[in-house]
Motif scaffolding. Structure first.
Motif, PDB file in Angstrom:
ATOM      1  N   LEU A   1       0.805  -1.217   0.000  1.00 50.92           N
ATOM      2  CA  LEU A   1       0.000   0.000   0.000  1.00 50.92           C
ATOM      3  C   LEU A   1       0.844   1.276   0.000  1.00 50.92           C
ATOM      4  N   ALA A   2       2.167   1.132   0.045  1.00 47.51           N
ATOM      5  CA  ALA A   2       3.029   2.304   0.212  1.00 47.51           C
ATOM      6  C   ALA A   2       2.865   3.304  -0.924  1.00 47.51           C
ATOM      7  N   ASP A   3       2.835   2.816  -2.173  1.00 44.54           N
ATOM      8  CA  ASP A   3       2.699   3.726  -3.324  1.00 44.54           C
ATOM      9  C   ASP A   3       1.440   4.572  -3.225  1.00 44.54           C
TER      10      ASP A   3
ATOM     11  N   GLY B   1      11.443  -3.153   0.736  1.00 47.22           N
ATOM     12  CA  GLY B   1      11.833  -1.756   0.789  1.00 47.22           C
ATOM     13  C   GLY B   1      12.527  -1.265  -0.464  1.00 47.22           C
ATOM     14  N   PHE B   2      13.319  -2.122  -1.102  1.00 47.94           N
ATOM     15  CA  PHE B   2      14.013  -1.718  -2.324  1.00 47.94           C
ATOM     16  C   PHE B   2      13.016  -1.425  -3.447  1.00 47.94           C
ATOM     17  N   GLU B   3      12.033  -2.297  -3.613  1.00 54.44           N
ATOM     18  CA  GLU B   3      11.007  -2.083  -4.650  1.00 54.44           C
ATOM     19  C   GLU B   3      10.230  -0.799  -4.395  1.00 54.44           C
ATOM     20  N   ILE B   4       9.877  -0.574  -3.128  1.00 55.26           N
ATOM     21  CA  ILE B   4       9.113   0.618  -2.783  1.00 55.26           C
ATOM     22  C   ILE B   4       9.927   1.875  -3.059  1.00 55.26           C
ATOM     23  N   CYS B   5      11.193   1.850  -2.659  1.00 57.36           N
ATOM     24  CA  CYS B   5      12.052   3.018  -2.842  1.00 57.36           C
ATOM     25  C   CYS B   5      12.186   3.368  -4.319  1.00 57.36           C
TER      26      CYS B   5
END
Length: 229
Positions: free
Chosen positions: A36-38, A60-64
């Motif tokens: 849900l971060a995006d 975390g890498f994908e989100i960043c």
């Protein structure tokens, strides 16, 4: 009140961080899943993101990587892994700092406050810098190359300003660390290296053979004034 998005699946740790930061006058939104971060970043108006590396769903890498197309504020990655390659990967993907677990709350608070500081607004007479096709507006924090906008994070912009203020001089990691991270360089942290790498990519330089922001081995970094034609 500045807003922080905390993405952390360890419930006990997340509650402690959230409570501690709220005591220090931050508004904290907590997510325990990366998927849900995006959506939250797009709609939340956050000032800083505190991002765990190991998460259910997106890590975390994908989100960043994903949020850097829409979020220019600071990102701090949190991890229990001390692998320097992981740290470098996170920094190259757009993280501004790395914190290792177990987290010392006062250190976390100091890092957050340092990252949320902004470049002071300059007088109108000195707001524009021009190096060939590179144009920098220090008031609006906008950067252009040959009239094309360059999207920089605040921390990348701060680095660029620091390099241009002393164009033609070699700036050591120790100097840049103290000016930008606001603490002593420990000889290991790759934060400045990661910022330089990202800045080069966005400004059309090469990390393999840089000619605009050069690496002077054993000494530091050099902003080349006449490399922007």
């Amino acid at each position: 009140m500045q807003k922080i998005l905390l993405v952390e699946d360890d419930q006990k740790l997340a509650r402690l961080i959230k409570s501690f930061l709220e005591e220090h006058h931050f508004a904290v939104t907590w997510l325990n899943n990366g998927d849900l971060a995006d959506q939250y970043v797009s709609s939340g108006g956050y000032d800083l993101i505190l991002l765990d590396v190991m998460l259910p769903g997106k890590d975390g890498f994908e989100i960043c990587r994903s949020i850097r197309t829409k979020f220019n504020g600071p990102v701090i990655m949190v991890t229990a892994r001390t692998n320097s390659l992981d740290q470098l990967r996170g920094l190259e993907l757009g993280a501004d700092d790395y914190i290792y677990k177990p987290i010392e709350p006062l250190i976390l608070l100091a890092r957050i406050r340092a990252l949320l500081r902004r470049v002071p607004v300059e007088e109108a007479s000195t707001k524009l810098l021009q190096f060939g096709k590179l144009q920098i507006n220090k008031v609006t924090h906008s950067v252009k190359i040959a009239e094309s906008n360059v999207n920089l994070t605040e921390n990348e912009f701060e680095l660029l300003i620091e390099l241009t203020k002393r164009a033609g001089e070699i700036l050591s990691r120790e100097y840049l660390f103290m000016k930008l991270i606001r603490r002593d360089y420990d000889g290991i942290d790759r934060t400045i290296d990661g910022r330089v790498s990202r800045l080069r990519k966005k400004l059309g330089d090469s990390n393999e053979s840089p000619f605009r922001i050069k690496t002077i081995w054993g000494k530091g970094y050099l902003f080349v004034e006449d490399a922007w034609e």
